[in-house]
Design a protein around this motif. Structure first.
Motif, PDB file in Angstrom:
ATOM      1  N   ASP A 191       0.808  -1.225   0.000  1.00 37.37           N
ATOM      2  CA  ASP A 191       0.000   0.000   0.000  1.00 37.37           C
ATOM      3  C   ASP A 191       0.840   1.274   0.000  1.00 37.37           C
ATOM      4  O   ASP A 191       0.290   2.369  -0.185  1.00 37.37           O
ATOM      5  CB  ASP A 191      -0.947   0.011   1.200  1.00 37.37           C
ATOM      6  CG  ASP A 191      -0.223   0.052   2.523  1.00 37.37           C
ATOM      7  OD1 ASP A 191       0.805  -0.635   2.648  1.00 37.37           O
ATOM      8  OD2 ASP A 191      -0.683   0.768   3.436  1.00 37.37           O
ATOM      9  N   SER A 208      -3.208  -2.967  -3.468  1.00 33.23           N
ATOM     10  CA  SER A 208      -2.917  -2.247  -2.234  1.00 33.23           C
ATOM     11  C   SER A 208      -3.605  -2.838  -1.020  1.00 33.23           C
ATOM     12  O   SER A 208      -3.400  -2.352   0.095  1.00 33.23           O
ATOM     13  CB  SER A 208      -3.328  -0.772  -2.379  1.00 33.23           C
ATOM     14  OG  SER A 208      -4.715  -0.670  -2.680  1.00 33.23           O
ATOM     15  N   ASP A 209      -4.434  -3.871  -1.220  1.00 31.51           N
ATOM     16  CA  ASP A 209      -5.084  -4.514  -0.079  1.00 31.51           C
ATOM     17  C   ASP A 209      -5.340  -5.983  -0.398  1.00 31.51           C
ATOM     18  O   ASP A 209      -5.090  -6.452  -1.516  1.00 31.51           O
ATOM     19  CB  ASP A 209      -6.381  -3.793   0.303  1.00 31.51           C
ATOM     20  CG  ASP A 209      -7.373  -3.694  -0.840  1.00 31.51           C
ATOM     21  OD1 ASP A 209      -7.404  -4.603  -1.717  1.00 31.51           O
ATOM     22  OD2 ASP A 209      -8.145  -2.723  -0.889  1.00 31.51           O
TER      23      ASP A 209
END
Length: 219
Positions: free
Chosen positions: A9, A32-33
Protein backbone atom coordinates in the motif's frame (compact mmCIF):
# COMPACT_ATOMS: atom_id res chain seq x y z
CA UNK A 1 8.28 -13.23 -18.72
CA UNK A 2 7.74 -14.04 -15.02
CA UNK A 3 4.61 -12.53 -13.52
CA UNK A 4 5.01 -11.11 -10.02
CA UNK A 5 2.10 -10.08 -7.79
CA UNK A 6 2.95 -7.25 -5.39
CA UNK A 7 0.53 -6.44 -2.58
CA UNK A 8 1.80 -3.19 -1.06
CA UNK A 9 0.00 0.00 0.00
CA UNK A 10 2.98 2.38 0.15
CA UNK A 11 3.13 4.05 -3.24
CA UNK A 12 6.79 4.95 -2.93
CA UNK A 13 7.60 1.27 -2.44
CA UNK A 14 5.32 0.33 -5.33
CA UNK A 15 7.15 2.74 -7.63
CA UNK A 16 10.52 1.29 -6.67
CA UNK A 17 9.34 -2.28 -7.14
CA UNK A 18 7.68 -1.53 -10.47
CA UNK A 19 10.91 -0.02 -11.81
CA UNK A 20 13.15 -2.85 -10.64
CA UNK A 21 10.82 -5.65 -11.72
CA UNK A 22 10.52 -4.19 -15.20
CA UNK A 23 14.29 -3.65 -15.39
CA UNK A 24 14.76 -7.29 -14.46
CA UNK A 25 12.44 -8.48 -17.23
CA UNK A 26 9.51 -9.31 -14.96
CA UNK A 27 5.88 -8.22 -15.23
CA UNK A 28 4.43 -6.73 -12.05
CA UNK A 29 0.79 -6.75 -10.94
CA UNK A 30 0.08 -4.40 -8.05
CA UNK A 31 -2.60 -4.35 -5.37
CA UNK A 32 -2.92 -2.25 -2.23
CA UNK A 33 -5.08 -4.51 -0.08
CA UNK A 34 -6.05 -8.13 0.45
CA UNK A 35 -9.20 -7.95 -1.68
CA UNK A 36 -7.42 -6.61 -4.76
CA UNK A 37 -4.53 -8.96 -4.10
CA UNK A 38 -6.82 -11.98 -4.17
CA UNK A 39 -8.49 -10.76 -7.34
CA UNK A 40 -5.15 -10.45 -9.13
CA UNK A 41 -3.96 -13.73 -7.67
CA UNK A 42 -6.89 -15.68 -9.08
CA UNK A 43 -7.10 -13.71 -12.31
CA UNK A 44 -3.45 -13.45 -13.36
CA UNK A 45 -1.93 -16.67 -11.91
CA UNK A 46 1.40 -15.04 -11.00
CA UNK A 47 4.63 -16.98 -10.75
CA UNK A 48 5.53 -15.42 -7.39
CA UNK A 49 4.09 -12.93 -4.90
CA UNK A 50 5.53 -10.18 -2.72
CA UNK A 51 3.14 -9.38 0.11
CA UNK A 52 3.36 -6.64 2.72
CA UNK A 53 1.99 -7.48 6.16
CA UNK A 54 0.81 -4.01 7.23
CA UNK A 55 -2.04 -3.46 4.78
CA UNK A 56 -5.22 -1.40 5.26
CA UNK A 57 -8.04 -3.61 6.53
CA UNK A 58 -7.10 -7.26 6.66
CA UNK A 59 -3.37 -7.78 6.99
CA UNK A 60 -1.07 -9.64 4.65
CA UNK A 61 -1.16 -12.81 6.77
CA UNK A 62 -4.83 -13.14 5.85
CA UNK A 63 -3.98 -13.27 2.15
CA UNK A 64 -1.04 -15.60 2.64
CA UNK A 65 -3.03 -18.06 4.74
CA UNK A 66 -5.88 -17.96 2.23
CA UNK A 67 -3.64 -18.77 -0.74
CA UNK A 68 -1.84 -21.49 1.22
CA UNK A 69 -5.23 -23.13 1.83
CA UNK A 70 -6.04 -23.09 -1.90
CA UNK A 71 -4.65 -25.99 -3.92
CA UNK A 72 -4.44 -23.79 -7.03
CA UNK A 73 -1.49 -22.01 -5.46
CA UNK A 74 0.43 -24.98 -4.14
CA UNK A 75 4.10 -24.13 -4.25
CA UNK A 76 3.60 -20.45 -5.13
CA UNK A 77 6.73 -18.62 -3.94
CA UNK A 78 5.88 -15.81 -1.55
CA UNK A 79 8.16 -13.13 -0.13
CA UNK A 80 6.91 -11.46 3.04
CA UNK A 81 7.89 -7.79 2.90
CA UNK A 82 7.46 -5.92 6.18
CA UNK A 83 8.93 -3.37 8.53
CA UNK A 84 8.29 -5.77 11.41
CA UNK A 85 11.46 -7.49 12.51
CA UNK A 86 10.29 -9.42 15.57
CA UNK A 87 11.48 -13.05 15.67
CA UNK A 88 7.91 -14.33 15.69
CA UNK A 89 7.30 -12.60 12.33
CA UNK A 90 10.23 -14.43 10.80
CA UNK A 91 9.07 -17.72 12.30
CA UNK A 92 5.53 -17.24 11.07
CA UNK A 93 6.76 -16.48 7.56
CA UNK A 94 8.83 -19.65 7.62
CA UNK A 95 5.94 -21.75 8.90
CA UNK A 96 3.88 -20.59 5.90
CA UNK A 97 6.65 -21.46 3.47
CA UNK A 98 7.56 -17.83 2.76
CA UNK A 99 10.78 -15.93 2.37
CA UNK A 100 11.21 -12.90 4.63
CA UNK A 101 12.61 -9.46 3.83
CA UNK A 102 12.49 -6.50 6.17
CA UNK A 103 11.97 -2.85 5.27
CA UNK A 104 13.92 -0.84 4.35
CA UNK A 105 15.26 -3.28 1.80
CA UNK A 106 17.69 -3.35 -1.09
CA UNK A 107 15.98 -3.95 -4.41
CA UNK A 108 18.79 -6.32 -5.37
CA UNK A 109 18.06 -8.45 -2.29
CA UNK A 110 14.39 -8.72 -3.21
CA UNK A 111 15.16 -9.59 -6.82
CA UNK A 112 17.58 -12.26 -5.67
CA UNK A 113 14.90 -13.84 -3.47
CA UNK A 114 12.42 -13.76 -6.35
CA UNK A 115 14.89 -15.25 -8.83
CA UNK A 116 15.91 -17.96 -6.38
CA UNK A 117 12.26 -18.80 -5.78
CA UNK A 118 11.53 -18.97 -9.52
CA UNK A 119 14.63 -21.05 -10.28
CA UNK A 120 15.34 -23.18 -7.24
CA UNK A 121 18.57 -25.11 -7.13
CA UNK A 122 18.15 -28.52 -8.78
CA UNK A 123 17.77 -31.37 -6.34
CA UNK A 124 21.01 -33.07 -5.51
CA UNK A 125 21.47 -36.50 -6.91
CA UNK A 126 21.22 -39.09 -4.17
CA UNK A 127 24.52 -40.28 -2.85
CA UNK A 128 25.33 -43.76 -4.11
CA UNK A 129 24.68 -46.43 -1.53
CA UNK A 130 27.90 -47.55 0.05
CA UNK A 131 28.68 -51.11 0.93
CA UNK A 132 29.50 -50.85 4.65
CA UNK A 133 32.28 -53.41 4.16
CA UNK A 134 33.84 -51.58 1.23
CA UNK A 135 36.45 -48.89 1.84
CA UNK A 136 38.02 -46.68 -0.81
CA UNK A 137 41.76 -47.28 -0.54
CA UNK A 138 45.12 -46.05 -1.83
CA UNK A 139 48.26 -48.11 -2.47
CA UNK A 140 51.07 -47.69 0.07
CA UNK A 141 54.41 -49.50 0.24
CA UNK A 142 55.01 -51.16 3.59
CA UNK A 143 57.48 -53.33 5.46
CA UNK A 144 55.87 -55.82 7.86
CA UNK A 145 57.91 -57.60 10.48
CA UNK A 146 56.80 -61.10 11.45
CA UNK A 147 58.47 -63.42 13.97
CA UNK A 148 61.07 -64.76 11.55
CA UNK A 149 60.38 -62.99 8.26
CA UNK A 150 60.14 -59.51 6.81
CA UNK A 151 57.47 -58.86 4.18
CA UNK A 152 57.84 -55.90 1.84
CA UNK A 153 55.10 -54.99 -0.59
CA UNK A 154 52.13 -52.81 -1.36
CA UNK A 155 48.90 -52.69 0.64
CA UNK A 156 45.75 -50.60 0.33
CA UNK A 157 45.05 -48.10 3.11
CA UNK A 158 42.21 -45.59 3.71
CA UNK A 159 43.17 -42.28 2.04
CA UNK A 160 41.19 -40.03 4.41
CA UNK A 161 43.51 -40.88 7.32
CA UNK A 162 46.45 -38.53 7.14
CA UNK A 163 48.84 -40.50 9.36
CA UNK A 164 50.16 -43.87 8.28
CA UNK A 165 49.68 -45.30 11.78
CA UNK A 166 45.99 -44.32 11.80
CA UNK A 167 45.42 -45.78 8.34
CA UNK A 168 47.13 -49.03 9.26
CA UNK A 169 45.15 -49.30 12.49
CA UNK A 170 41.95 -48.86 10.49
CA UNK A 171 43.00 -51.68 8.17
CA UNK A 172 43.95 -53.98 11.03
CA UNK A 173 40.57 -53.47 12.69
CA UNK A 174 38.39 -54.27 9.66
CA UNK A 175 36.59 -57.61 9.41
CA UNK A 176 39.28 -59.45 7.46
CA UNK A 177 41.80 -61.81 9.07
CA UNK A 178 44.45 -61.23 6.40
CA UNK A 179 46.17 -58.24 4.83
CA UNK A 180 46.38 -58.50 1.01
CA UNK A 181 49.86 -57.55 -0.23
CA UNK A 182 51.04 -57.14 -3.83
CA UNK A 183 54.54 -56.95 -5.36
CA UNK A 184 55.80 -58.95 -2.42
CA UNK A 185 59.37 -59.59 -1.30
CA UNK A 186 59.80 -61.95 1.65
CA UNK A 187 63.17 -62.08 3.40
CA UNK A 188 64.58 -63.77 6.50
CA UNK A 189 64.81 -61.16 9.23
CA UNK A 190 68.26 -62.06 10.51
CA UNK A 191 70.08 -62.54 7.23
CA UNK A 192 67.80 -60.62 4.80
CA UNK A 193 68.08 -63.40 2.23
CA UNK A 194 65.13 -63.51 -0.15
CA UNK A 195 62.74 -66.36 0.54
CA UNK A 196 60.03 -65.56 -2.03
CA UNK A 197 58.84 -62.81 -4.38
CA UNK A 198 55.23 -63.55 -5.23
CA UNK A 199 53.08 -60.99 -7.00
CA UNK A 200 50.40 -61.45 -4.36
CA UNK A 201 50.03 -62.94 -0.92
CA UNK A 202 47.93 -62.56 2.20
CA UNK A 203 49.61 -61.93 5.52
CA UNK A 204 47.75 -63.01 8.61
CA UNK A 205 47.16 -59.95 10.78
CA UNK A 206 47.85 -61.85 13.98
CA UNK A 207 51.39 -62.57 12.76
CA UNK A 208 52.33 -58.92 12.17
CA UNK A 209 54.61 -57.66 14.97
CA UNK A 210 55.39 -54.24 13.51
CA UNK A 211 54.84 -52.32 10.28
CA UNK A 212 56.53 -49.33 8.65
CA UNK A 213 56.10 -47.33 5.45
CA UNK A 214 58.69 -48.49 2.91
CA UNK A 215 60.40 -45.10 2.88
CA UNK A 216 60.97 -45.23 6.65
CA UNK A 217 64.05 -46.91 8.16
CA UNK A 218 63.34 -50.26 9.76
CA UNK A 219 65.19 -50.83 13.02
Amino acid sequence: MPKILVVEDEQSVVAILRYHLESAGMEGFFASDVQDGWRLLTGESPDAAVIDIGLPGADGWTLIEKLRDDSRFDGLPVVVLTGLIEPEIVRRAGSLGCEYLSKPFAASALLTKIRDALSPAPPRAPEPRQDPNKVELVVVGVVMLLDHYQVEGKVHLPPELSRFSDAWESLIRDNRDYVPVTDVRVTVRDGHSVVASPSFMEVRKADVRAVFPQDSPVG
